[in-house]
Design a protein around this motif. Structure first.
Motif, PDB file in Angstrom:
ATOM      1  N   ALA A  38      12.300   1.332   0.545  1.00  0.00           N
ATOM      2  CA  ALA A  38      13.571   1.468   1.254  1.00  0.00           C
ATOM      3  C   ALA A  38      14.531   2.367   0.482  1.00  0.00           C
ATOM      4  CB  ALA A  38      14.196   0.092   1.488  1.00  0.00           C
ATOM      5  N   TYR A  39      14.706   2.085  -0.798  1.00  0.00           N
ATOM      6  CA  TYR A  39      15.677   2.845  -1.582  1.00  0.00           C
ATOM      7  C   TYR A  39      15.225   4.274  -1.832  1.00  0.00           C
ATOM      8  CZ  TYR A  39      18.776  -1.107  -2.207  1.00  0.00           C
ATOM      9  OH  TYR A  39      19.665  -2.132  -1.975  1.00  0.00           O
ATOM     10  N   ASP A  40      13.932   4.535  -1.897  1.00  0.00           N
ATOM     11  CA  ASP A  40      13.463   5.913  -2.049  1.00  0.00           C
ATOM     12  C   ASP A  40      13.960   6.765  -0.876  1.00  0.00           C
ATOM     13  OD1 ASP A  40      11.660   7.892  -3.484  1.00  0.00           O
ATOM     14  OD2 ASP A  40      10.775   7.909  -1.471  1.00  0.00           O
ATOM     15  N   VAL A  76       4.056   5.930  -5.335  1.00  0.00           N
ATOM     16  CA  VAL A  76       4.001   6.121  -6.785  1.00  0.00           C
ATOM     17  C   VAL A  76       2.820   7.017  -7.161  1.00  0.00           C
ATOM     18  CG1 VAL A  76       3.673   4.932  -8.993  1.00  0.00           C
ATOM     19  CG2 VAL A  76       5.261   3.999  -7.294  1.00  0.00           C
ATOM     20  N   ALA A  77       1.699   6.826  -6.496  1.00  0.00           N
ATOM     21  CA  ALA A  77       0.513   7.649  -6.791  1.00  0.00           C
ATOM     22  C   ALA A  77       0.744   9.121  -6.457  1.00  0.00           C
ATOM     23  CB  ALA A  77      -0.697   7.118  -6.025  1.00  0.00           C
ATOM     24  N   SER A  78       1.627   9.396  -5.510  1.00  0.00           N
ATOM     25  CA  SER A  78       1.886  10.781  -5.107  1.00  0.00           C
ATOM     26  C   SER A  78       2.778  11.528  -6.093  1.00  0.00           C
ATOM     27  CB  SER A  78       2.533  10.813  -3.720  1.00  0.00           C
ATOM     28  OG  SER A  78       3.880  10.361  -3.783  1.00  0.00           O
ATOM     29  N   MET A  79       3.350  10.812  -7.040  1.00  0.00           N
ATOM     30  CA  MET A  79       4.275  11.422  -7.992  1.00  0.00           C
ATOM     31  C   MET A  79       3.567  11.792  -9.287  1.00  0.00           C
ATOM     32  SD  MET A  79       7.406   8.760  -7.646  1.00  0.00           S
ATOM     33  CE  MET A  79       8.519   8.794  -6.260  1.00  0.00           C
ATOM     34  N   ARG A  80       4.119  12.767  -9.950  1.00  0.00           N
ATOM     35  CA  ARG A  80       3.647  13.118 -11.283  1.00  0.00           C
ATOM     36  C   ARG A  80       3.959  11.947 -12.208  1.00  0.00           C
ATOM     37  NH1 ARG A  80       6.404  14.982 -15.672  1.00  0.00           N
ATOM     38  NH2 ARG A  80       8.303  15.344 -14.479  1.00  0.00           N
ATOM     39  N   LYS A  81       3.004  11.580 -13.048  1.00  0.00           N
ATOM     40  CA  LYS A  81       3.221  10.510 -14.030  1.00  0.00           C
ATOM     41  C   LYS A  81       3.896  11.103 -15.264  1.00  0.00           C
ATOM     42  CE  LYS A  81       0.992   6.873 -12.308  1.00  0.00           C
ATOM     43  NZ  LYS A  81       1.723   6.176 -11.322  1.00  0.00           N
ATOM     44  N   ALA A  82       4.905  10.411 -15.751  1.00  0.00           N
ATOM     45  CA  ALA A  82       5.600  10.858 -16.955  1.00  0.00           C
ATOM     46  C   ALA A  82       5.444   9.798 -18.039  1.00  0.00           C
ATOM     47  CB  ALA A  82       7.072  11.084 -16.657  1.00  0.00           C
ATOM     48  N   ASP A  83       5.496  10.225 -19.271  1.00  0.00           N
ATOM     49  CA  ASP A  83       5.379   9.300 -20.385  1.00  0.00           C
ATOM     50  C   ASP A  83       6.745   8.666 -20.648  1.00  0.00           C
ATOM     51  OD1 ASP A  83       4.409   7.872 -22.517  1.00  0.00           O
ATOM     52  OD2 ASP A  83       4.552   9.556 -23.930  1.00  0.00           O
ATOM     53  N   GLU A 101       0.831  -1.202   0.000  1.00  0.00           N
ATOM     54  CA  GLU A 101       0.000   0.000   0.000  1.00  0.00           C
ATOM     55  C   GLU A 101       0.863   1.250   0.000  1.00  0.00           C
ATOM     56  OE1 GLU A 101      -2.796  -0.106   3.226  1.00  0.00           O
ATOM     57  OE2 GLU A 101      -3.495  -2.093   2.654  1.00  0.00           O
ATOM     58  N   ASN A 102       1.939   1.243   0.785  1.00  0.00           N
ATOM     59  CA  ASN A 102       2.803   2.411   0.845  1.00  0.00           C
ATOM     60  C   ASN A 102       3.544   2.636  -0.470  1.00  0.00           C
ATOM     61  OD1 ASN A 102       2.093   3.165   3.432  1.00  0.00           O
ATOM     62  ND2 ASN A 102       3.685   1.932   4.379  1.00  0.00           N
ATOM     63  N   ALA A 103       3.974   1.562  -1.118  1.00  0.00           N
ATOM     64  CA  ALA A 103       4.631   1.690  -2.418  1.00  0.00           C
ATOM     65  C   ALA A 103       3.641   2.253  -3.440  1.00  0.00           C
ATOM     66  CB  ALA A 103       5.185   0.346  -2.880  1.00  0.00           C
ATOM     67  N   GLU A 104       2.429   1.759  -3.388  1.00  0.00           N
ATOM     68  CA  GLU A 104       1.416   2.259  -4.311  1.00  0.00           C
ATOM     69  C   GLU A 104       1.099   3.728  -4.019  1.00  0.00           C
ATOM     70  OE1 GLU A 104      -1.684  -0.674  -3.989  1.00  0.00           O
ATOM     71  OE2 GLU A 104      -0.392  -2.197  -4.893  1.00  0.00           O
ATOM     72  N   ALA A 105       1.045   4.094  -2.755  1.00  0.00           N
ATOM     73  CA  ALA A 105       0.797   5.490  -2.390  1.00  0.00           C
ATOM     74  C   ALA A 105       1.964   6.377  -2.808  1.00  0.00           C
ATOM     75  CB  ALA A 105       0.554   5.607  -0.883  1.00  0.00           C
ATOM     76  N   GLY A 149       8.367  -8.015  -2.911  1.00  0.00           N
ATOM     77  CA  GLY A 149       9.725  -7.670  -2.484  1.00  0.00           C
ATOM     78  C   GLY A 149      10.250  -6.427  -3.167  1.00  0.00           C
ATOM     79  N   PHE A 150       9.904  -6.262  -4.441  1.00  0.00           N
ATOM     80  CA  PHE A 150      10.338  -5.082  -5.169  1.00  0.00           C
ATOM     81  C   PHE A 150       9.667  -3.833  -4.613  1.00  0.00           C
ATOM     82  CE2 PHE A 150      10.513  -2.327  -9.037  1.00  0.00           C
ATOM     83  CZ  PHE A 150      11.896  -2.224  -9.120  1.00  0.00           C
ATOM     84  N   LYS A 151       8.410  -3.957  -4.217  1.00  0.00           N
ATOM     85  CA  LYS A 151       7.718  -2.818  -3.592  1.00  0.00           C
ATOM     86  C   LYS A 151       8.422  -2.417  -2.306  1.00  0.00           C
ATOM     87  CE  LYS A 151       3.082  -3.530  -5.421  1.00  0.00           C
ATOM     88  NZ  LYS A 151       1.672  -3.788  -5.110  1.00  0.00           N
ATOM     89  N   GLU A 152       8.815  -3.398  -1.499  1.00  0.00           N
ATOM     90  CA  GLU A 152       9.544  -3.101  -0.262  1.00  0.00           C
ATOM     91  C   GLU A 152      10.864  -2.416  -0.579  1.00  0.00           C
ATOM     92  OE1 GLU A 152       9.946  -6.651   2.088  1.00  0.00           O
ATOM     93  OE2 GLU A 152       7.790  -6.915   2.264  1.00  0.00           O
ATOM     94  N   ALA A 153      11.551  -2.911  -1.600  1.00  0.00           N
ATOM     95  CA  ALA A 153      12.826  -2.309  -1.988  1.00  0.00           C
ATOM     96  C   ALA A 153      12.636  -0.872  -2.473  1.00  0.00           C
ATOM     97  CB  ALA A 153      13.502  -3.155  -3.065  1.00  0.00           C
TER      98      ALA A 153
END
Length: 154
Positions: free
Chosen positions: A101-103, A30-37, A24-28, A94-98
């Motif tokens: 963390a890395y963000d 990404v959702a908080s960022m501007r989407k780029a093409d 949920e946090n990973a999705e949030a 696992g990638f969402k967790e990473a």
């Protein structure tokens, strides 16, 4: 074990009992960022160039170049797809967790680079840059070979 490995491991372990929370946090995030093409691969190219800008700025003691590179890291957009969609289904949690963390790790090291450059402590800025580059390499070593090519998008 280096400081980065310990930091990432501690953060990921703190999320492990709550995989749904991490997702949920990973999705949030990404959702908080501007989407780029652009694809995730294209985003990684931009991130690499921003680190290159900061590296050149540290080497030449050019604070503005460091600031510009850091700004890209702090304000980068999200790709036009879910970043975890490049991973096999079994690796997506696992990638969402990473990503979470890395963000945070990228922001911490970038702040340290800025602090060093703003204080004209180029040795400290260089040390923080090394930590940032190590974080990038660590993530790439863990995930790059698992990434899958996405189908063409219109």
């Amino acid at each position: 074990m280096n400081k980065l490995t310990v930091t990432v491991a501690a953060f990921v372990l703190s999320l492990s009992p709550f995989p749904a929370l991490a997702q949920e946090n990973a999705e949030a995030l990404v959702a908080s960022m501007r989407k780029a093409d652009m694809s995730y691969k294209e985003l990684m190219t931009i991130m690499g160039r921003s680190i290159g800008m900061m590296q050149e700025g540290v080497l030449t003691q050019n604070r503005e170049l460091v600031e510009q590179g850091a700004n890209i890291i702090f304000t980068h957009p999200a790709p036009n797809h879910s970043p975890w969609s490049i991973m096999p289904q079994a690796d997506q949690a696992g990638f969402k967790e990473a990503l979470l963390a890395y963000d945070k790790i990228l922001d911490i090291h970038t702040q340290d680079i800025l602090k060093g450059s703003r204080g004209k402590d180029w040795f400290a800025a260089g040390a923080a840059l090394t930590e940032l580059q190590t974080a990038c390499i660590s993530c790439h070593l863990q995930w790059k070979d698992k990434a899958q090519k996405l189908p063409a998008q219109d």
